[in-house]
Design an enzyme around this catalytic site. Structure first.
Site, PDB file in Angstrom:
ATOM      1  N   ASP A   7       7.802  47.318  80.522  1.00 50.59           N
ATOM      2  CA  ASP A   7       6.987  48.530  80.528  1.00 50.59           C
ATOM      3  C   ASP A   7       6.181  48.624  79.236  1.00 50.59           C
ATOM      4  O   ASP A   7       6.545  48.058  78.221  1.00 50.59           O
ATOM      5  CB  ASP A   7       7.881  49.779  80.612  1.00 50.59           C
ATOM      6  CG  ASP A   7       8.689  49.813  81.898  1.00 50.59           C
ATOM      7  OD1 ASP A   7       8.213  49.230  82.884  1.00 50.59           O
ATOM      8  OD2 ASP A   7       9.774  50.405  81.889  1.00 50.59           O
ATOM      9  N   GLU A  55      16.562  49.257  76.054  1.00 51.89           N
ATOM     10  CA  GLU A  55      15.382  49.003  76.880  1.00 51.89           C
ATOM     11  C   GLU A  55      14.261  48.372  76.059  1.00 51.89           C
ATOM     12  O   GLU A  55      13.439  47.630  76.568  1.00 51.89           O
ATOM     13  CB  GLU A  55      14.863  50.293  77.524  1.00 51.89           C
ATOM     14  CG  GLU A  55      13.683  49.991  78.429  1.00 51.89           C
ATOM     15  CD  GLU A  55      13.104  51.172  79.180  1.00 51.89           C
ATOM     16  OE1 GLU A  55      13.263  52.307  78.728  1.00 51.89           O
ATOM     17  OE2 GLU A  55      12.488  50.925  80.230  1.00 51.89           O
ATOM     18  N   LEU A 103      14.447  56.333  75.018  1.00 51.04           N
ATOM     19  CA  LEU A 103      13.595  57.468  75.398  1.00 51.04           C
ATOM     20  C   LEU A 103      13.247  57.340  76.880  1.00 51.04           C
ATOM     21  O   LEU A 103      12.321  56.598  77.243  1.00 51.04           O
ATOM     22  CB  LEU A 103      12.343  57.474  74.515  1.00 51.04           C
ATOM     23  CG  LEU A 103      11.691  58.813  74.220  1.00 51.04           C
ATOM     24  CD1 LEU A 103      10.880  59.330  75.379  1.00 51.04           C
ATOM     25  CD2 LEU A 103      12.708  59.883  73.761  1.00 51.04           C
ATOM     26  N   ASP A 104      14.017  58.029  77.700  1.00 52.93           N
ATOM     27  CA  ASP A 104      13.784  57.990  79.142  1.00 52.93           C
ATOM     28  C   ASP A 104      12.765  59.062  79.525  1.00 52.93           C
ATOM     29  O   ASP A 104      12.791  60.168  78.978  1.00 52.93           O
ATOM     30  CB  ASP A 104      15.108  58.258  79.865  1.00 52.93           C
ATOM     31  CG  ASP A 104      14.898  58.422  81.357  1.00 52.93           C
ATOM     32  OD1 ASP A 104      14.468  57.455  81.994  1.00 52.93           O
ATOM     33  OD2 ASP A 104      15.128  59.533  81.876  1.00 52.93           O
TER      34      ASP A 104
HETATM   35  P1  FDP Z   1       9.787  56.430  82.915  1.00 49.50           P
HETATM   36  O1  FDP Z   1       9.206  55.176  83.546  1.00 49.50           O
HETATM   37  O2  FDP Z   1       8.755  57.489  82.672  1.00 49.50           O
HETATM   38  O3  FDP Z   1      10.614  56.152  81.689  1.00 49.50           O
HETATM   39  O4  FDP Z   1      13.354  54.993  83.979  1.00 49.50           O
HETATM   40  C1  FDP Z   1      12.147  55.033  84.527  1.00 49.50           C
HETATM   41  C2  FDP Z   1      11.639  56.418  84.912  1.00 49.50           C
HETATM   42  O5  FDP Z   1      10.818  57.053  83.983  1.00 49.50           O
HETATM   43  C3  FDP Z   1      12.751  57.436  85.254  1.00 49.50           C
HETATM   44  O6  FDP Z   1      13.137  58.220  84.176  1.00 49.50           O
HETATM   45  C4  FDP Z   1      12.115  58.249  86.360  1.00 49.50           C
HETATM   46  O7  FDP Z   1      13.082  58.808  87.250  1.00 49.50           O
HETATM   47  C5  FDP Z   1      11.223  57.269  87.057  1.00 49.50           C
HETATM   48  O8  FDP Z   1      10.921  56.234  86.114  1.00 49.50           O
HETATM   49  C6  FDP Z   1       9.946  57.886  87.532  1.00 49.50           C
HETATM   50  O9  FDP Z   1       9.255  56.972  88.290  1.00 49.50           O
HETATM   51  P2  FDP Z   1       7.924  57.364  89.122  1.00 49.50           P
HETATM   52  O10 FDP Z   1       6.853  57.551  88.086  1.00 49.50           O
HETATM   53  O11 FDP Z   1       7.686  56.188  89.983  1.00 49.50           O
HETATM   54  O12 FDP Z   1       8.209  58.615  89.871  1.00 49.50           O
END
Ligand code: FDP
Length: 291
Positions: free
Chosen positions: A42, A71, A93-94
């Site tokens: 990412d 990550e 950082l989620d």
């Molecule tokens: P993000 O990529 O913004 O860090 O872990 C990945 C994640 O967020 C989750 O926190 C979240 O549930 C999901 O992706 C959201 O994905 P979409 O944008 O496809 O809805």
């Protein structure tokens, strides 16, 4: 203090620092893309990298930790403590897509205990897992043999002990814009059924926020596999296993849609950034989905 409370103290200190940065900075600046990329594939934002540096720097000094997975790191990092009993993995950082709009983000972690043969078999090696929510207030949810909820004042203080998830909720949480490409055809039928039972939809787009709502209010959370994410989107080691552990300790359920087993029983991955489909649920919705 025992090993786990030492580790928890470092997590609290680190999350407090991250929370302070979020509280006192311009979200548009924190969400700027860094020139670097994280090797889980990412784009990394500035705040992701700051949170990663805080956690890895602090945790690598902890004598109980042999290995760190993040990550934002290409591979697992070996600390100086080669005979230490634990590995810690975290998403620093989620919910990065919510940084700029000042919507809840978080830090997710799990502490794994190595087995006798120095192995980790699956999510059942977890001895402590949790997440910190950077939202309206900063809260830390920690599962060991019970789930406790802390809130940040000047320090983290326990506000709820021994949390258990309600048996049934009123919300389902899934990104329905993917409904035409979901690979598990149970999803559409299941959601239609919940709608007939007057359930409503909620999707923040941060696992920490959507997972937390489900833990507190009951209900159903899922990020299923789809044509664009054949293995799902959520990372096993530092997102799915920890949430599966927290839900289990709180009396809830997790499921891998293809294997039809708890996420905790999915084999430890070869790639530390392996993705997985994820289901987290309270009892009522889980029973409907699996029957
Ligand atoms: P993000 O990529 O913004 O860090 O872990 C990945 C994640 O967020 C989750 O926190 C979240 O549930 C999901 O992706 C959201 O994905 P979409 O944008 O496809 O809805």
């Amino acid at each position: 203090m025992n090993d786990l409370s030492d580790i928890l103290s470092i997590i609290k200190l680190s999350c407090k620092k991250i929370s302070n940065i979020i509280q006192n900075s311009n979200p548009l600046k924190l969400s700027k893309l860094s020139n670097e990329y994280n090797l889980s594939g990412d784009n990394a934002k500035k705040l992701d990298l700051m949170a990663n540096i805080i956690l890895t720097t602090n945790l690598s000094k902890c004598k109980h930790i042999k290995t760190i997975g993040s990550e934002e790191e290409p591979e697992l990092i070996n600390t100086d403590f080669k005979t230490a009993p634990y590995m810690i993995c975290f998403d620093p950082l989620d919910g990065s897509s919510n940084i700029d709009v000042n919507i809840t983000t978080g830090t997710i972690f799990a502490v794994y205990k190595y087995g006798e043969d120095n192995n980790i078999v699956n999510g059942n090696n977890i001895v402590m897992a949790g997440y910190c929510l950077y939202g309206g207030s900063t809260q830390l949810i920690v599962a060991t043999d019970v789930v406790n909820i802390y809130q940040l004042d000047t320090d983290f203080k326990i506000i709820i002990e021994n949390w258990t998830i309600p048996n049934k909720g009123t919300f389902y949480s899934i990104n329905e814009s993917n409904k035409h490409i979901w690979l598990d055809n149970r999803n559409n039928k299941f959601i239609n059924k919940l709608i007939t039972q007057k359930y409503s939809a909620r999707w923040v787009g941060s696992l920490v926020a959507d997972g937390h709502r489900t833990l507190i209010k009951g209900g159903f959370f899922s990020y299923p596999s789809n044509d664009n994410n054949i293995d799902g989107k959520i990372r096993l080691l530092y997102e799915a296993y920890p949430f599966a552990y927290i839900f289990k300790v709180a009396g809830g359920f997790s499921l891998h849609e293809k294997e039809n087993i708890s996420l905790l029983d999915i084999n430890y991955p070869v790639d530390c950034h392996q993705k997985t489909p994820i289901i987290l649920s309270s009892k009522y919705e889980f029973t409907i989905f699996t029957n």
